[in-house]
Design a protein around this motif. Structure first.
Motif, PDB file in Angstrom:
ATOM      1  N   PRO A 163       0.804  -1.238   0.000  1.00 28.43           N
ATOM      2  CA  PRO A 163       0.000   0.000   0.000  1.00 28.43           C
ATOM      3  C   PRO A 163       0.826   1.273   0.000  1.00 28.43           C
ATOM      4  O   PRO A 163       2.013   1.274   0.305  1.00 28.43           O
ATOM      5  N   GLU A 164       0.148   2.364  -0.328  1.00 32.29           N
ATOM      6  CA  GLU A 164       0.693   3.700  -0.177  1.00 32.29           C
ATOM      7  C   GLU A 164       0.072   4.331   1.068  1.00 32.29           C
ATOM      8  O   GLU A 164      -0.814   3.754   1.708  1.00 32.29           O
ATOM      9  N   ALA A 165       0.535   5.534   1.406  1.00 33.64           N
ATOM     10  CA  ALA A 165       0.100   6.185   2.642  1.00 33.64           C
ATOM     11  C   ALA A 165      -1.410   6.365   2.707  1.00 33.64           C
ATOM     12  O   ALA A 165      -2.037   6.118   3.754  1.00 33.64           O
ATOM     13  N   ALA A 166      -2.014   6.790   1.609  1.00 31.44           N
ATOM     14  CA  ALA A 166      -3.459   7.041   1.622  1.00 31.44           C
ATOM     15  C   ALA A 166      -4.250   5.781   1.925  1.00 31.44           C
ATOM     16  O   ALA A 166      -5.304   5.835   2.584  1.00 31.44           O
ATOM     17  N   ASP A 167      -3.768   4.630   1.486  1.00 29.76           N
ATOM     18  CA  ASP A 167      -4.452   3.365   1.746  1.00 29.76           C
ATOM     19  C   ASP A 167      -4.393   2.999   3.225  1.00 29.76           C
ATOM     20  O   ASP A 167      -5.375   2.534   3.801  1.00 29.76           O
ATOM     21  N   VAL A 168      -3.249   3.218   3.829  1.00 30.54           N
ATOM     22  CA  VAL A 168      -3.075   2.908   5.249  1.00 30.54           C
ATOM     23  C   VAL A 168      -3.856   3.902   6.109  1.00 30.54           C
ATOM     24  O   VAL A 168      -4.461   3.534   7.123  1.00 30.54           O
ATOM     25  N   GLY A 183      -1.215  -2.106  20.312  1.00 28.71           N
ATOM     26  CA  GLY A 183      -1.841  -0.796  20.211  1.00 28.71           C
ATOM     27  C   GLY A 183      -0.851   0.277  19.817  1.00 28.71           C
ATOM     28  O   GLY A 183      -1.140   1.131  18.971  1.00 28.71           O
ATOM     29  N   ALA A 184       0.340   0.237  20.418  1.00 30.89           N
ATOM     30  CA  ALA A 184       1.352   1.254  20.122  1.00 30.89           C
ATOM     31  C   ALA A 184       1.818   1.169  18.670  1.00 30.89           C
ATOM     32  O   ALA A 184       1.979   2.191  17.987  1.00 30.89           O
ATOM     33  N   LYS A 185       2.030  -0.051  18.172  1.00 28.60           N
ATOM     34  CA  LYS A 185       2.494  -0.226  16.789  1.00 28.60           C
ATOM     35  C   LYS A 185       1.415   0.248  15.812  1.00 28.60           C
ATOM     36  O   LYS A 185       1.706   0.917  14.817  1.00 28.60           O
ATOM     37  N   ALA A 186       0.174  -0.106  16.085  1.00 30.17           N
ATOM     38  CA  ALA A 186      -0.933   0.300  15.217  1.00 30.17           C
ATOM     39  C   ALA A 186      -1.083   1.815  15.198  1.00 30.17           C
ATOM     40  O   ALA A 186      -1.264   2.425  14.138  1.00 30.17           O
ATOM     41  N   GLU A 187      -0.993   2.433  16.360  1.00 32.00           N
ATOM     42  CA  GLU A 187      -1.117   3.893  16.437  1.00 32.00           C
ATOM     43  C   GLU A 187      -0.001   4.587  15.660  1.00 32.00           C
ATOM     44  O   GLU A 187      -0.233   5.576  14.957  1.00 32.00           O
ATOM     45  N   THR A 188       1.211   4.063  15.767  1.00 32.59           N
ATOM     46  CA  THR A 188       2.343   4.670  15.066  1.00 32.59           C
ATOM     47  C   THR A 188       2.186   4.539  13.556  1.00 32.59           C
ATOM     48  O   THR A 188       2.422   5.493  12.805  1.00 32.59           O
ATOM     49  N   LEU A 189       1.770   3.370  13.096  1.00 25.88           N
ATOM     50  CA  LEU A 189       1.560   3.169  11.664  1.00 25.88           C
ATOM     51  C   LEU A 189       0.520   4.137  11.115  1.00 25.88           C
ATOM     52  O   LEU A 189       0.730   4.772  10.070  1.00 25.88           O
ATOM     53  N   LEU A 190      -0.606   4.259  11.818  1.00 27.51           N
ATOM     54  CA  LEU A 190      -1.678   5.133  11.337  1.00 27.51           C
ATOM     55  C   LEU A 190      -1.271   6.597  11.433  1.00 27.51           C
ATOM     56  O   LEU A 190      -1.559   7.388  10.519  1.00 27.51           O
ATOM     57  N   ARG A 191      -0.611   6.963  12.517  1.00 27.50           N
ATOM     58  CA  ARG A 191      -0.160   8.359  12.687  1.00 27.50           C
ATOM     59  C   ARG A 191       0.807   8.733  11.557  1.00 27.50           C
ATOM     60  O   ARG A 191       0.675   9.793  10.931  1.00 27.50           O
ATOM     61  N   PHE A 192       1.760   7.868  11.307  1.00 26.03           N
ATOM     62  CA  PHE A 192       2.750   8.116  10.256  1.00 26.03           C
ATOM     63  C   PHE A 192       2.078   8.197   8.884  1.00 26.03           C
ATOM     64  O   PHE A 192       2.317   9.136   8.107  1.00 26.03           O
ATOM     65  N   ALA A 193       1.230   7.236   8.561  1.00 31.93           N
ATOM     66  CA  ALA A 193       0.582   7.206   7.250  1.00 31.93           C
ATOM     67  C   ALA A 193      -0.284   8.443   7.034  1.00 31.93           C
ATOM     68  O   ALA A 193      -0.307   9.004   5.918  1.00 31.93           O
ATOM     69  N   ARG A 194      -0.983   8.880   8.058  1.00 26.67           N
ATOM     70  CA  ARG A 194      -1.861  10.042   7.907  1.00 26.67           C
ATOM     71  C   ARG A 194      -1.064  11.327   7.723  1.00 26.67           C
ATOM     72  O   ARG A 194      -1.475  12.204   6.955  1.00 26.67           O
ATOM     73  N   VAL A 196       1.831  11.496   6.219  1.00 30.18           N
ATOM     74  CA  VAL A 196       2.327  11.439   4.836  1.00 30.18           C
ATOM     75  C   VAL A 196       1.187  11.714   3.855  1.00 30.18           C
ATOM     76  O   VAL A 196       1.330  12.494   2.917  1.00 30.18           O
ATOM     77  N   ALA A 197       0.031  11.083   4.082  1.00 28.71           N
ATOM     78  CA  ALA A 197      -1.102  11.250   3.170  1.00 28.71           C
ATOM     79  C   ALA A 197      -1.593  12.692   3.139  1.00 28.71           C
ATOM     80  O   ALA A 197      -2.022  13.190   2.085  1.00 28.71           O
ATOM     81  N   ASP A 198      -1.530  13.376   4.281  1.00 30.08           N
ATOM     82  CA  ASP A 198      -1.988  14.764   4.363  1.00 30.08           C
ATOM     83  C   ASP A 198      -0.972  15.766   3.826  1.00 30.08           C
ATOM     84  O   ASP A 198      -1.258  16.963   3.749  1.00 30.08           O
ATOM     85  N   GLY A 199       0.223  15.298   3.520  1.00 31.99           N
ATOM     86  CA  GLY A 199       1.262  16.192   3.029  1.00 31.99           C
ATOM     87  C   GLY A 199       2.036  16.892   4.124  1.00 31.99           C
ATOM     88  O   GLY A 199       2.874  17.758   3.849  1.00 31.99           O
ATOM     89  N   ALA A 200       1.774  16.523   5.393  1.00 38.38           N
ATOM     90  CA  ALA A 200       2.476  17.153   6.514  1.00 38.38           C
ATOM     91  C   ALA A 200       3.877  16.583   6.708  1.00 38.38           C
ATOM     92  O   ALA A 200       4.713  17.206   7.376  1.00 38.38           O
ATOM     93  N   LEU A 201       4.138  15.419   6.138  1.00 40.26           N
ATOM     94  CA  LEU A 201       5.443  14.766   6.275  1.00 40.26           C
ATOM     95  C   LEU A 201       5.893  14.321   4.896  1.00 40.26           C
ATOM     96  O   LEU A 201       5.312  13.421   4.291  1.00 40.26           O
ATOM     97  N   SER A 202       6.924  14.962   4.375  1.00 34.72           N
ATOM     98  CA  SER A 202       7.429  14.645   3.039  1.00 34.72           C
ATOM     99  C   SER A 202       8.437  13.503   3.095  1.00 34.72           C
ATOM    100  O   SER A 202       9.299  13.463   3.985  1.00 34.72           O
ATOM    101  N   LEU A 203       8.314  12.593   2.139  1.00 38.60           N
ATOM    102  CA  LEU A 203       9.283  11.503   2.007  1.00 38.60           C
ATOM    103  C   LEU A 203      10.103  11.667   0.728  1.00 38.60           C
ATOM    104  O   LEU A 203      10.584  10.697   0.157  1.00 38.60           O
ATOM    105  N   ALA A 204      10.269  12.914   0.311  1.00 35.36           N
ATOM    106  CA  ALA A 204      11.003  13.195  -0.930  1.00 35.36           C
ATOM    107  C   ALA A 204      12.421  12.637  -0.864  1.00 35.36           C
ATOM    108  O   ALA A 204      13.136  12.831   0.131  1.00 35.36           O
TER     109      ALA A 204
END
Length: 293
Positions: A163-168, A183-194, A196-204
Motif C-alpha cells: 500500500p501507499e500512505a493514503a491506503d493505510v 496498540g502502540a504499533k498500530a497507532e504509530t503506523l496510522l499516525r505516520f501514514a496520515r 504522509v497522506a496529508d502532506g504534513a510529512l514529506s518523504l522526498a
C-alpha cells in the motif's frame, strides 16, 4: 498496460542478495522469487496504480516487464527498480577502505560486492521498520503480510500490491489490533501514514538525511532505530548508524570476541567507520552467517 524497462547491473553483481531480501515471505503475497529463472515479481502501488514489476536478472542487466492497471510514470518504475536492486550505494569505497582493517577486512574478503537491497518505496521501508520494531523476524513478516492484506490492493494478475500512505490512512486502529498488532504499533503506523497522506510529512528522496531524521523523530512512536533503518532501506543513505539493532551489536561482539556492546558503545564503534556506516551494518549482518574468526 504492459511495457518493458531495463537497467544495467555492475560487474560482479550478487543476484543472491536481491533474491534473499525479496524472498523473505514464503507465502509470496506481494513478492515472489524464482532463483532458477532469475525472476523477482513485486506488487506495489505507484502513484495509486497497482503495478507488478516482473524482473529477470541477467549477468549484466535487469530486464523488467511492468504490468500496471493504469498509467505509471517511467520515473516511478526506475526509482523502484534502483531500490529493489540495491544500486543506490556503491560497495567499492567501503571495500577499499577496509582492505587492511583487522575486523572487517576478512569479512569483506569472504563476501565482496555485498549490496544493501532496499524496499521498492520509501513508504514501504518505513512502515516495514515500524512493523518490525522489537519483534522477531518471522512474526514481523506475518504482520507485514496482514498489513498488505488490509491496506494493499490486488493487482489484476493476482499478486497483492504494497500500500501507499493514503491506503493505510483509511484504516481503523481496530483493524490492526484485532490482528495481533500492538496498540502502540498500530497507532504509530496510522499516525505516520496520515501525516504522509496529508502532506504534513514529506518523504522526498532529495531530502537531506539530517532533515529526514528530524522530521521522523518528531513523529510519536518513531525512534532512532526506525529512522536509521528507514534511511538505509528507503533512501539508501550511505552513512546510517544501526547501533540500536540487536543483530548488529551481536555481530560487533562476535567479531571482537567480546560481549555484545550496549548501544552507546556500539554507536562509538560504528562512528569510526564514517562515512560508510551503512555498509558496515550490512557486513555485520552478513558476518553472522559466516564462520567466526
Amino acid at each position: 498496460m504492459s511495457r518493458h524497462a531495463a537497467i544495467a547491473l555492475p560487474a560482479g553483481y550478487r543476484h543472491a542478495d536481491a533474491f534473499t531480501f525479496h524472498g523473505r515471505d514464503a507465502d509470496a503475497l506481494a513478492e515472489s522469487v524464482d532463483t532458477h529463472t532469475g525472476r523477482i515479481r513485486k506488487g506495489v502501488l505507484l502513484d495509486g496504480v497497482p503495478a507488478v514489476l516482473d524482473i529477470t536478472l541477467h549477468a549484466d542487466r535487469a530486464e523488467c516487464v511492468v504490468a500496471s492497471d493504469g498509467t505509471v510514470a517511467d520515473d516511478a518504475v526506475h526509482d523502484a527498480l534502483v531500490n529493489m536492486l540495491g544500486l543506490r550505494i556503491d560497495p567499492a569505497p567501503f571495500e577499499r577502505a577496509m582492505r587492511d582493517d583487522p575486523l572487517f577486512g576478512p569479512v569483506v574478503a569472504r563476501q565482496p560486492g555485498l549490496r544493501v537491497i532496499q524496499s521498492a518505496t520509501v513508504f514501504e521501508a518505513l512502515t516495514w521498520a515500524i512493523i518490525g520494531q522489537q519483534i522477531n523476524l518471522p512474526f514481523a513478516i506475518a504482520l507485514r503480510r496482514t498489513f498488505i492484506g488490509l491496506a494493499g490492493r490486488a493487482h489484476s494478475g493476482g499478486l497483492w500490491c504494497y500500500p501507499e500512505a493514503a491506503d493505510v490512512a483509511r484504516l481503523d486502529i481496530e483493524q490492526l489490533t484485532s490482528r495481533k498488532f500492538s496498540g502502540a504499533k498500530a497507532e504509530t503506523l496510522l499516525r505516520f501514514a496520515r501525516l504522509v497522506a496529508d502532506g504534513a510529512l514529506s518523504l522526498a528522496r532529495a531530502s537531506d538525511a539530517a532533515d529526514v531524521s528530524e522530521r521522523l523523530l518528531a513523529v510519536k512512536g518513531i525512534g532512532p532505530w526506525t529512522v536509521n533503518y528507514g534511511l538505509l532501506r528507503g533512501w539508501g543513505y550511505a552513512d546510517c548508524s544501526l547501533h540500536g539493532d540487536v543483530a548488529v551489536r551481536n555481530a560487533i561482539g562476535r567479531l571482537r570476541g567480546t560481549e555484545r556492546p550496549d548501544m552507546r558503545a556500539a554507536e562509538a564503534f560504528l562512528a569510526t567507520y564514517r562515512p560508510h556506516r551503512t555498509m558496515a551494518a550490512a557486513y555485520l549482518w552478513a558476518s553472522l552467517g559466516q564462520p567466526a574468526g
